[in-house]
Motif scaffolding. Structure first.
Motif, PDB file in Angstrom:
ATOM      1  N   SER A 460       0.311  -1.930   0.005  1.00  0.00           N
ATOM      2  CA  SER A 460       0.403  -0.406   0.401  1.00  0.00           C
ATOM      3  C   SER A 460       0.878   1.054  -0.010  1.00  0.00           C
ATOM      4  CB  SER A 460      -0.935   0.297   1.308  1.00  0.00           C
ATOM      5  OG  SER A 460      -2.264  -1.088   0.780  1.00  0.00           O
ATOM      6  N   LEU A 461       1.079   1.671  -1.374  1.00  0.00           N
ATOM      7  CA  LEU A 461       1.992   2.559  -1.028  1.00  0.00           C
ATOM      8  C   LEU A 461       1.154   3.982  -0.500  1.00  0.00           C
ATOM      9  CD1 LEU A 461       4.065   1.643  -4.776  1.00  0.00           C
ATOM     10  CD2 LEU A 461       4.595   1.080  -2.841  1.00  0.00           C
ATOM     11  N   GLU A 462       2.591   5.430  -0.006  1.00  0.00           N
ATOM     12  CA  GLU A 462       0.983   6.279   0.348  1.00  0.00           C
ATOM     13  C   GLU A 462       2.500   7.651   0.725  1.00  0.00           C
ATOM     14  OE1 GLU A 462       0.395   6.426   4.303  1.00  0.00           O
ATOM     15  OE2 GLU A 462      -0.278   5.042   3.449  1.00  0.00           O
ATOM     16  N   PRO A 463       2.643   8.574   0.055  1.00  0.00           N
ATOM     17  CA  PRO A 463       3.772   9.477   0.483  1.00  0.00           C
ATOM     18  C   PRO A 463       3.808   9.597   1.770  1.00  0.00           C
ATOM     19  CG  PRO A 463       1.873  10.668  -0.695  1.00  0.00           C
ATOM     20  CD  PRO A 463       1.053   8.990   0.115  1.00  0.00           C
ATOM     21  N   VAL A 464       4.917   9.306   2.965  1.00  0.00           N
ATOM     22  CA  VAL A 464       5.312   9.095   4.495  1.00  0.00           C
ATOM     23  C   VAL A 464       7.359  10.300   4.039  1.00  0.00           C
ATOM     24  CG1 VAL A 464       6.577   7.135   3.696  1.00  0.00           C
ATOM     25  CG2 VAL A 464       5.374   7.214   5.997  1.00  0.00           C
ATOM     26  N   THR A 465       6.823  10.314   5.039  1.00  0.00           N
ATOM     27  CA  THR A 465       8.109  11.472   5.631  1.00  0.00           C
ATOM     28  C   THR A 465       9.424  10.312   5.709  1.00  0.00           C
ATOM     29  OG1 THR A 465       8.257  12.107   7.575  1.00  0.00           O
ATOM     30  CG2 THR A 465       7.365  13.509   5.971  1.00  0.00           C
ATOM     31  N   PRO A 493      17.737  14.138   8.752  1.00  0.00           N
ATOM     32  CA  PRO A 493      16.423  16.048   8.220  1.00  0.00           C
ATOM     33  C   PRO A 493      15.602  15.720   8.381  1.00  0.00           C
ATOM     34  CG  PRO A 493      18.236  15.377   6.945  1.00  0.00           C
ATOM     35  CD  PRO A 493      17.511  13.921   7.338  1.00  0.00           C
ATOM     36  N   GLU A 494      14.731  16.377   9.542  1.00  0.00           N
ATOM     37  CA  GLU A 494      13.284  16.236   9.538  1.00  0.00           C
ATOM     38  C   GLU A 494      12.651  16.946   7.990  1.00  0.00           C
ATOM     39  OE1 GLU A 494      11.005  15.667  11.392  1.00  0.00           O
ATOM     40  OE2 GLU A 494      12.164  14.963  13.154  1.00  0.00           O
ATOM     41  N   ASP A 495      13.034  17.852   7.181  1.00  0.00           N
ATOM     42  CA  ASP A 495      13.471  18.033   5.883  1.00  0.00           C
ATOM     43  C   ASP A 495      13.124  17.676   4.390  1.00  0.00           C
ATOM     44  OD1 ASP A 495      16.118  18.531   6.078  1.00  0.00           O
ATOM     45  OD2 ASP A 495      16.204  20.896   5.698  1.00  0.00           O
ATOM     46  N   LEU A 496      14.027  16.841   5.048  1.00  0.00           N
ATOM     47  CA  LEU A 496      13.259  15.428   3.607  1.00  0.00           C
ATOM     48  C   LEU A 496      11.962  15.353   3.378  1.00  0.00           C
ATOM     49  CD1 LEU A 496      16.307  12.605   5.022  1.00  0.00           C
ATOM     50  CD2 LEU A 496      16.031  14.333   3.058  1.00  0.00           C
ATOM     51  N   PRO A 497      11.901  15.543   1.704  1.00  0.00           N
ATOM     52  CA  PRO A 497      10.885  15.173   1.074  1.00  0.00           C
ATOM     53  C   PRO A 497      10.116  13.774   1.270  1.00  0.00           C
ATOM     54  CG  PRO A 497      12.957  15.701  -0.327  1.00  0.00           C
ATOM     55  CD  PRO A 497      13.649  15.618   0.455  1.00  0.00           C
ATOM     56  N   GLU A 498       9.134  13.977   1.319  1.00  0.00           N
ATOM     57  CA  GLU A 498       7.792  12.486   1.639  1.00  0.00           C
ATOM     58  C   GLU A 498       8.602  12.000  -0.018  1.00  0.00           C
ATOM     59  OE1 GLU A 498       4.368  13.818   1.136  1.00  0.00           O
ATOM     60  OE2 GLU A 498       3.714  13.983   3.253  1.00  0.00           O
ATOM     61  N   VAL A 499       7.972  10.275   0.543  1.00  0.00           N
ATOM     62  CA  VAL A 499       8.636   9.082  -0.498  1.00  0.00           C
ATOM     63  C   VAL A 499       7.211   8.193  -0.770  1.00  0.00           C
ATOM     64  CG1 VAL A 499      10.959   9.125  -0.158  1.00  0.00           C
ATOM     65  CG2 VAL A 499       9.714   7.861   1.534  1.00  0.00           C
ATOM     66  N   LEU A 530      20.843   7.056   8.848  1.00  0.00           N
ATOM     67  CA  LEU A 530      21.246   7.850   8.357  1.00  0.00           C
ATOM     68  C   LEU A 530      20.485   8.269   7.096  1.00  0.00           C
ATOM     69  CD1 LEU A 530      25.200   7.928   7.735  1.00  0.00           C
ATOM     70  CD2 LEU A 530      24.228   9.171   9.371  1.00  0.00           C
ATOM     71  N   GLY A 531      20.137   9.391   6.493  1.00  0.00           N
ATOM     72  CA  GLY A 531      18.868   9.807   5.462  1.00  0.00           C
ATOM     73  C   GLY A 531      19.705  10.986   4.294  1.00  0.00           C
ATOM     74  N   GLU A 532      19.854  11.319   3.150  1.00  0.00           N
ATOM     75  CA  GLU A 532      19.659  11.868   2.462  1.00  0.00           C
ATOM     76  C   GLU A 532      19.039  11.770   0.975  1.00  0.00           C
ATOM     77  OE1 GLU A 532      24.210  12.714   1.546  1.00  0.00           O
ATOM     78  OE2 GLU A 532      24.552  10.296   0.800  1.00  0.00           O
ATOM     79  N   ARG A 533      19.196  12.844   0.131  1.00  0.00           N
ATOM     80  CA  ARG A 533      18.203  13.514  -0.877  1.00  0.00           C
ATOM     81  C   ARG A 533      19.323  13.176  -1.921  1.00  0.00           C
ATOM     82  NH1 ARG A 533      14.015  17.560  -4.183  1.00  0.00           N
ATOM     83  NH2 ARG A 533      13.842  16.273  -5.952  1.00  0.00           N
ATOM     84  N   VAL A 534      19.178  11.452  -3.007  1.00  0.00           N
ATOM     85  CA  VAL A 534      19.872  12.114  -4.187  1.00  0.00           C
ATOM     86  C   VAL A 534      19.100  12.495  -5.178  1.00  0.00           C
ATOM     87  CG1 VAL A 534      21.822  10.994  -5.073  1.00  0.00           C
ATOM     88  CG2 VAL A 534      21.919  10.799  -2.941  1.00  0.00           C
ATOM     89  N   GLY A 535      19.408  12.988  -6.387  1.00  0.00           N
ATOM     90  CA  GLY A 535      18.584  12.988  -7.058  1.00  0.00           C
ATOM     91  C   GLY A 535      17.096  13.272  -6.932  1.00  0.00           C
ATOM     92  N   ASP A 536      15.742  12.207  -7.925  1.00  0.00           N
ATOM     93  CA  ASP A 536      14.856  11.917  -7.315  1.00  0.00           C
ATOM     94  C   ASP A 536      14.947  10.714  -6.826  1.00  0.00           C
ATOM     95  OD1 ASP A 536      14.579  14.007  -9.427  1.00  0.00           O
ATOM     96  OD2 ASP A 536      14.387  12.025 -11.158  1.00  0.00           O
TER      97      ASP A 536
END
Length: 613
Positions: A460-465, A493-499, A530-536
Motif C-alpha cells: 500500500s504505497l502512500e506519501p510518507v516522510t 533530516p526532518e525536511d527531507l521530502p516525502e517518499v 542516516l538519510g539524504e536526498r540524491v536526485g529523485d
C-alpha cells in the motif's frame, strides 16, 4: 662522409640565418612603431584631454553664473567652486605638457582670459546683491564674451593637439609601410633560398625514401620477398640495409608460424562452436564478427548473413545494445539490473529465458577490440525455482498449523505443569518453546518470501516522510541497542521530502537492518541511521562499527539462507536480507552493501520521491 643530418642542417642553415635577420629587423621596426604610438599618447593625448575637460568646466561655470542671476545663489556658487577647481587642475596639466609649436601661447592666453573671467564673476556676485539689472548687463557685456573667448581658445588647443596627433599617426603609418616593405623583400628572399635548398634536398632524399615507401606497402600486403636497392651513403644506406634484413627475417618468421596461427584459429573456432551457451562476438563498431551455432539457433538467423551486421539487427534488444556499448567505452563489464540480466526469447511453447553476460575483450596492449555477449539458457532453472517456491509456500502453510498447536501445547504445559516438573525438565520445556517460536518465525519468513517472489505481496504505497519511518524503526530497536551497550543515533533530516512507500514494509526493512547492525556491533560501538536526498530518490543508510562482511560473502549477502558465522552474533533464519531486497525492489528502489573487513558495514537502500514515480 656527410650524414643526412649534416646535409639537412647545411641546407636549412642559410634559411634559418635569413629568418633570424627578418626577426631582428621586425623587432626593431615594431619598437619604432611602439615608440611612435607612445609619443602620440604621451605628448598629445593628455593636452587634448585637458582641453576637453576645461571646456566642460568653463561651461559649468557659465551655468553657475546663470543660476546666481536666476536667484539660485547657493547652487550657483557650489557649481562655480567645483568647476573652478577642475578647470585650474586641467590648466596646470596642459601647462606641464606643452609639446607642439604654438601650444604655449594658446595655454597662456587661456590662463590670461580665465584670470580676468574670475575677476568679472566676483564682480558680478557683488553686483547681484545690490542691483540685479546691472548684474545682468555685466554678464552680457563682459562675462559672456570672456566665456566664449576662453571656450574658443580651449577648442583651439584641442584642435592644435588633434592635428599633431594626425601628423604623428601619418608618420607611424609611413613607418609601418616601410616595415612591411622591408620584411616582404627579405621574406621573399628567404622563401626563394628555402625553396632552392628544398628542391636540392628533395632530389637527394626523395628517391630512396620513395623506394622504401613502396617496399613497406608491399610488405604490409604480405609480400615478404620485397627488396630495397642499396645506393648512396650515410643513414639512408644503413636504413635500406636494415629494411632488407627485417624483410628477410619476417619472411622466415611468416613461413614458420603461419601453419601454427591457422591451427590456433581453427582451435578457437572449434571451442566457440562447442560451447553450449550462445556466444556473439562484436568489434569496436558493434558489428558482429563471430557467433556460434547456439546463438544462431537462439536468434534464428543464418550465420553467414549475421556476420558483419550491426548487433541490433540480430539481437533486437536495446538493453543488451547499451550494455555492449558501455563495455566497449569503459573496458569493464556493465552493471545490469535483474530485468536486463534476463533475455526472454519467444518460442512456440512459451518464452525461453537466457541469462545475459557481457565481457569486454582486451589485448595485451590494453586496447579493447570488441566484446562478447554470452547467453546461458536458464529456462529450466527458472522453472525449478518456481516449483521450489510453490513447494516452500505449500510446505510452510502445512507446517504453520502443527507448529501453532505445538506452541500452544508447550505454552500450556509451561503454565500448568511447571510446578510438577524438575528443573531439568522445565529447562528442556523452555528450549522446546524457543525452538518452536524460531520455527514459526522461519515459516513466516518463508511464506513472506514466497509471496514476494510470486508477486503476491500486497503493498500500500502512500506519501510518507523518511523522518517518520526512521523514528518508528529506531524506537523499536533502541531497547535492544541499550541492552548491548551500543549507541544508536538517527541522522535523518526532518525536511527531507516525502517518499512513496508502504510504511509497514519499509519500517520492517529498517528494523531488520538495524537489528543486524546491533547484533554484529560489539559493546561500546556505534550504529547510525542516516538519510539524504540524491536526485529523485532518498538514500537511507545503516552504518555499524562491527567486524564487517568478508569479501567472499559480500556478493551473496542478499541470497536466501546466507548467514555470517560471527560467533555469538550468529543467528536468524538467513532470510531477512533476501526479504528486504525483494521489498525494496517492489518499491522500485535498490539496496546494496559497502563493507571493509574490520571497519564495519553500511547497508543502503533507495526510495523514490512522492510524485516522481
Amino acid at each position: 662522409m656527410k650524414t643526412l643530418r649534416s646535409k639537412i642542417f647545411l641546407g636549412y642553415g642559410a634559411g634559418m640565418v635569413i629568418v633570424a635577420l627578418i626577426l631582428v629587423l621586425a623587432i626593431a621596426l615594431l619598437l619604432r612603431l611602439g615608440r611612435a604610438s607612445d609619443a602620440i599618447l604621451q605628448e598629445n593625448y593628455l593636452s587634448t584631454l585637458a582641453a576637453e575637460n576645461m571646456i566642460n568646466d568653463i561651461e559649468r561655470q557659465d551655468s553657475g553664473v546663470l543660476l546666481i542671476l536666476l536667484d539660485f545663489k547657493e547652487l550657483g556658487i557650489k557649481e562655480l567652486h567645483e568647476s573652478e577647481v577642475g578647470f585650474l587642475q586641467w590648466l596646470g596639466r596642459a601647462k606641464d605638457n606643452i609639446t607642439v609649436p604654438g601650444e604655449r601661447e594658446v595655454v597662456e592666453a587661456i590662463e590670461k582670459h580665465y584670470t580676468a573671467y574670475l575677476q568679472d564673476v566676483s564682480q558680478l556676485r557683488l553686483t547681484r546683491e545690490m542691483d540685479r539689472d546691472h548684474a545682468v548687463a555685466l554678464y552680457h557685456d563682459q562675462i559672456l564674451p570672456r566665456f566664449r573667448t576662453i571656450r574658443d581658445t580651449c577648442i583651439q588647443l584641442r584642435t592644435l593637439n588633434h592635428e599633431a596627433m594626425y601628423t604623428a599617426s601619418r608618420q607611424a603609418r609611413h613607418l609601418a609601410g616601410q616595415a612591411v616593405l622591408f620584411i616582404s623583400l627579405i621574406g621573399g628572399a628567404a622563401i626563394l633560398v628555402g625553396m632552392t635548398f628544398s628542391l636540392l634536398l628533395s632530389r637527394l632524399i626523395s628517391r630512396p625514401v620513395t623506394e622504401l615507401k613502396n617496399a613497406v606497402s608491399h610488405l604490409a600486403e604480405g609480400d615478404y620477398s620485397v627488396h630495397v636497392p642499396v645506393h648512396g651513403g650515410g643513414e639512408l644506406r644503413l636504413l635500406a640495409e636494415a629494411f632488407n634484413d627485417m624483410a628477410e627475417k619476417l619472411k622466415h618468421f611468416h613461413n614458420m608460424n603461419i601453419d601454427q596461427m591457422l591451427a590456433e584459429k581453427r582451435k578457437s573456432e572449434a571451442i566457440i562452436r562447442s560451447v553450449d551457451d550462445g556466444l556473439v562476438v562484436v568489434d569496436e563498431k558493434l558489428l558482429i564478427t563471430n557467433l556460434n551455432p547456439k546463438a544462431t539457433a537462439i536468434f534464428q538467423v543464418d550465420p553467414e548473413d549475421a556476420l558483419g551486421k550491426h548487433v541490433l539487427e540480430v539481437v533486437r534488444d536495446e538493453s543488451i545494445f547499451q550494455g555492449l556499448k558501455a563495455a566497449l567505452e569503459s573496458g569493464q563489464p556493465p552493471h545490469l539490473t535483474d530485468e536486463e540480466n534476463v533475455l526472454p526469447v519467444p518460442k512456440d511453447d512459451g518464452d525461453q529465458l537466457f541469462q545475459v553476460a557481457i565481457l569486454p575483450m582486451r589485448s595485451r596492449a590494453g586496447v579493447i577490440p570488441g566484446a562478447v555477449l554470452v547467453l546461458r539458457d536458464i529456462t529450466r532453472m527458472k522453472e525449478l525455482e518456481r516449483l521450489k517456491s510453490e513447494f516452500v509456500m505449500t510446505a510452510s502453510h502445512e507446517l504453520r498449523t502443527p507448529l501453532t498447536s505445538i506452541g500452544m501445547s508447550v505454552g500450556m504445559l509451561m503454565e500448568s505443569a511447571a510446578a510438577k516438573l524438575t528443573d531439568q525438565e522445565r529447562e528442556l520445556l523452555g528450549v522446546c518453546h524457543e525452538e518452536v517460536n524460531r520455527l514459526k518465525t522461519l515459516v513466516n519468513d518463508l511464506l513472506d518470501l514466497s509471496k514476494i517472489e510470486a508477486g503476491r505481496l500486497e503493498i500500500s504505497l502512500e506519501p510518507v516522510t523518511p523522518a517518520f519511518l526512521s523514528l518508528q524503526a529506531s524506537t523499536m530497536i533502541k531497547p535492544q541497542a541499550e541492552a548491548g551497550g551500543i549507541a544508536l543515533t538517527v541522522e535523518v533530516p526532518e525536511d527531507l521530502p516525502e517518499v512513496l512507500a508502504d510504511p509497514n514494509k519499509i519500517v520492517w526493512v529498517l528494523v531488520n537492518l538495524l537489528a543486524n547492525a546491533v547484533r554484529y556491533t560489539p559493546s561500546g560501538g556505534h550504529v547510525r541511521l542516516l538519510g539524504e536526498r540524491v536526485g529523485d530518490a532518498v538514500h537511507m543508510k545503516v552504518q555499524d562499527d562491527g567486524p564487517g562482511v568478508p569479501r567472499e560473502m559480500q556478493s551473496r549477502i542478499f541470497d536466501k539462507f546466507v548467514r555470517l558465522d560471527q560467533g555469538e552474533a550468529s543467528g536468524g533464519s538467513g532470510l531477512g536480507l533476501a526479504i528486504s531486497k525483494e521489498i525494496i525492489r517492489a518499491h522500485r528502489g535498490g539496496i546494496w552493501l559497502e563493507s571493509e573487513p574490520g571497519r564495519g558495514s553500511t547497508f543502503t537502500f533507495t526510495l523514490p520521491l512522492a510524485g516522481r514515480v
